[in-house]
Design an enzyme around this catalytic site. Structure first.
Site, short mmCIF file in Angstrom:
data_model
loop_
_atom_site.label_atom_id
_atom_site.label_comp_id
_atom_site.label_asym_id
_atom_site.label_seq_id
_atom_site.Cartn_x
_atom_site.Cartn_y
_atom_site.Cartn_z
N LYS A 12 -1.10 -3.88 14.34
CA LYS A 12 0.12 -3.93 13.52
C LYS A 12 1.18 -3.04 14.17
O LYS A 12 1.21 -1.83 13.93
CB LYS A 12 -0.20 -3.47 12.09
CG LYS A 12 1.05 -3.37 11.21
CD LYS A 12 0.69 -3.29 9.73
CE LYS A 12 1.93 -3.05 8.89
NZ LYS A 12 1.71 -3.28 7.46
N SER A 67 2.23 4.65 -0.72
CA SER A 67 1.62 5.81 -1.37
C SER A 67 2.41 6.10 -2.65
O SER A 67 3.50 5.56 -2.86
CB SER A 67 1.68 7.01 -0.43
OG SER A 67 3.05 7.31 -0.19
N GLU A 102 -2.41 0.48 13.53
CA GLU A 102 -0.94 0.45 13.36
C GLU A 102 -0.24 1.61 14.06
O GLU A 102 -0.04 2.67 13.47
CB GLU A 102 -0.57 0.44 11.87
CG GLU A 102 0.94 0.35 11.67
CD GLU A 102 1.38 0.30 10.20
OE1 GLU A 102 0.52 0.32 9.30
OE2 GLU A 102 2.59 0.25 9.97
N ASP A 109 0.82 -1.22 0.00
CA ASP A 109 0.00 0.00 0.00
C ASP A 109 0.85 1.26 0.00
O ASP A 109 0.42 2.30 0.49
CB ASP A 109 -0.90 0.00 1.24
CG ASP A 109 -0.08 -0.03 2.54
OD1 ASP A 109 0.95 -0.72 2.57
OD2 ASP A 109 -0.45 0.65 3.51
N SER A 160 2.87 -8.44 8.62
CA SER A 160 2.22 -7.59 7.61
C SER A 160 3.37 -6.75 7.05
O SER A 160 3.48 -5.56 7.33
CB SER A 160 1.14 -6.73 8.25
OG SER A 160 0.62 -5.82 7.30
N SER A 212 7.68 -4.60 9.27
CA SER A 212 9.12 -4.87 9.28
C SER A 212 9.91 -3.61 9.61
O SER A 212 10.99 -3.71 10.21
CB SER A 212 9.58 -5.52 7.98
OG SER A 212 9.31 -4.74 6.84
N GLY A 225 5.99 -5.00 4.41
CA GLY A 225 6.12 -4.32 3.13
C GLY A 225 7.48 -4.65 2.56
O GLY A 225 7.67 -5.59 1.80
N ARG A 226 8.48 -3.87 3.04
CA ARG A 226 9.83 -4.04 2.52
C ARG A 226 10.38 -5.45 2.71
O ARG A 226 11.03 -5.99 1.81
CB ARG A 226 10.76 -3.01 3.19
CG ARG A 226 10.56 -1.62 2.65
CD ARG A 226 11.11 -0.57 3.59
NE ARG A 226 10.24 -0.37 4.75
CZ ARG A 226 10.49 0.48 5.73
NH1 ARG A 226 11.60 1.20 5.71
NH2 ARG A 226 9.65 0.63 6.73
N LYS A 251 -6.20 -0.20 6.96
CA LYS A 251 -5.01 0.11 7.75
C LYS A 251 -4.88 1.61 7.98
O LYS A 251 -5.18 2.40 7.08
CB LYS A 251 -3.77 -0.40 7.00
CG LYS A 251 -2.47 0.14 7.55
CD LYS A 251 -1.28 -0.24 6.70
CE LYS A 251 -0.42 0.99 6.49
NZ LYS A 251 0.86 0.70 5.83
N ARG A 292 10.89 3.68 -3.88
CA ARG A 292 11.28 2.28 -4.09
C ARG A 292 11.73 2.07 -5.54
O ARG A 292 12.71 1.39 -5.81
CB ARG A 292 10.11 1.33 -3.77
CG ARG A 292 9.51 1.50 -2.39
CD ARG A 292 10.25 0.71 -1.31
NE ARG A 292 9.54 0.81 -0.06
CZ ARG A 292 9.76 1.73 0.89
NH1 ARG A 292 10.71 2.63 0.73
NH2 ARG A 292 9.04 1.76 2.00
P1 13P Z 1 7.25 -2.27 6.27
O1 13P Z 1 7.11 -3.73 6.60
O2 13P Z 1 8.13 -2.00 5.09
O3 13P Z 1 7.60 -1.46 7.49
O4 13P Z 1 5.83 -1.77 5.79
C1 13P Z 1 4.73 -2.17 6.49
C2 13P Z 1 3.75 -1.08 6.47
O5 13P Z 1 2.66 -1.26 5.99
C3 13P Z 1 4.12 0.21 7.08
O6 13P Z 1 2.98 0.98 7.24
#
Ligand code: 13P
Length: 341
Positions: A219, A26, A177, A24, A289, A261, A291-292, A136, A33
């Protein structure tokens, strides 16, 4: 609000061996990225990249849901299939990021407040119609001599709870989160203290605003030594410190804790989750959950080139599989070097 539906969705998102892909970013974040691999960020490149992740065969064995950005929830794959339908056809639940980002908190140097409550009820109604079943909202906090301030802790907790209540009214599971950023030189103890204060405020506000915890997921960050600290805590210490904080502050009614992460290496994010699950069972499911930590190897393999799609999908699947193993404490470092399937 249909609490049974919310609870079922929350439980499905933390089903055994599975976790969530956070895709997700933005438009500003995905550009960063893409900049890292020298790819221009356009509507089409963003679509191509996310489509390759969503089409990866077998990822559905380890990925229960994907958090999407507004653009992606409305976007079609190259062949015209809505991306959200690509996911649901594989049994992956589409979710949506609904906050409008962390903005400077007035009169609070170095702190942020997450915006996006205005018009949220209407947006949630539309997102539900588009098939989103969870959402989220991310709040961020920095650790410093006087930070996070009580002001920042409580204003963000209040906004997180307002968001969560609106989600539940729309039968959308709120992922709450609160991210205590782990940049800096802080100790493990300082991270634990800040994370505990933040969680205490969040659960107080969720309670006061009548949010049903059984229909939510948390989260959070893991409790880490600051990324620039010397003598950083190892995997077992991180697992023990993180669990201690969550045992103290997160009610057992919460079905799952899905860690972000937050800039850890892929391997660390997996090893930490694994170590916590190896110490289980726990009152809540402990999942991811990411992202990176799920996407980094795939992004690197892709490089924006169609001929690299299969390699990128294999890299993503490999990471998803290892994190799936971490859900049951059965991950080992040797699995890292196994040929990406
Ligand atoms: P990361 O795992 O890269 O921190 O991203 C998770 C996320 O959704 C941050 O809001």
């Amino acid at each position: 609000m249909n609490l049974e539906t919310l609870n079922e969705t929350a439980k499905a998102l933390v089903a055994e061996g599975k976790g969530i892909l956070a895709a997700d970013e933005s438009t500003g974040t995905i550009k960063k990225r893409f900049d890292s691999i020298g790819v221009e960020s356009t509507e089409d490149t963003r679509r191509d990249y996310r489509e390759l992740l969503f089409r990866a065969d077998g990822a559905e064995d380890f990925v229960s849901g994907v958090i999407l950005y507004d653009e992606t929830l409305r976007q079609d794959a190259a062949d015209g299939t809505p991306l959200r339908e690509l996911l649901s056809s594989k049994g992956i639940i589409p979710g949506i990021k609904v906050d409008m980002g962390a903005k400077p908190l007035a009169l609070a140097e170095g702190e942020t407040i997450t915006e996006g409550l205005d018009g949220l009820r209407e947006r949630l109604t539309e997102y539900a119609e588009l098939g989103a079943r969870f959402a989220k909202w991310r709040a961020t906090y920095s650790i410093g001599a006087e930070l996070p301030s009580e002001y920042c802790v409580w204003t963000n907790a209040h906004a997180l709870a307002r968001y969560a209540a609106l989600c539940q009214e729309a039968d959308i599971v709120p992922i709450v989160e609160p991210e205590v950023l782990q940049d800096g030189e802080h100790s493990l103890e300082e991270s634990a203290k800040a994370t505990g204060r933040v969680l205490e405020a969040v659960y107080t506000e969720l309670h006061d605003q009548r949010v049903e915890l059984r229909g939510t997921l948390l989260k959070p960050n893991m409790v880490l030594s600051g990324y620039s600290a010397s003598g950083r805590a190892g995997v077992d210490e991180v697992a023990a410190a993180t669990l201690e904080v969550f045992y103290r502050h997160v009610p057992a009614a919460v079905p799952g804790i899905v860690f972000l992460s937050g800039g850890q290496t892929d391997e660390d994010a997996t090893a930490h989750l694994n170590a916590m699950n190896a110490l289980g069972p726990h009152p809540w499911q402990l999942s991811f959950s990411y992202g990176r930590a799920l996407q980094a190897p795939a992004l690197k393999a892709w490089q924006g080139k169609p001929e690299n799609v299969a390699a990128a999908q294999a890299a993503y699947l490999h990471r998803a599989k290892l994190n799936g193993a971490a859900r049951t404490g059965s991950y080992t470092a040797e699995m890292e070097s196994a040929v990406a399937a």
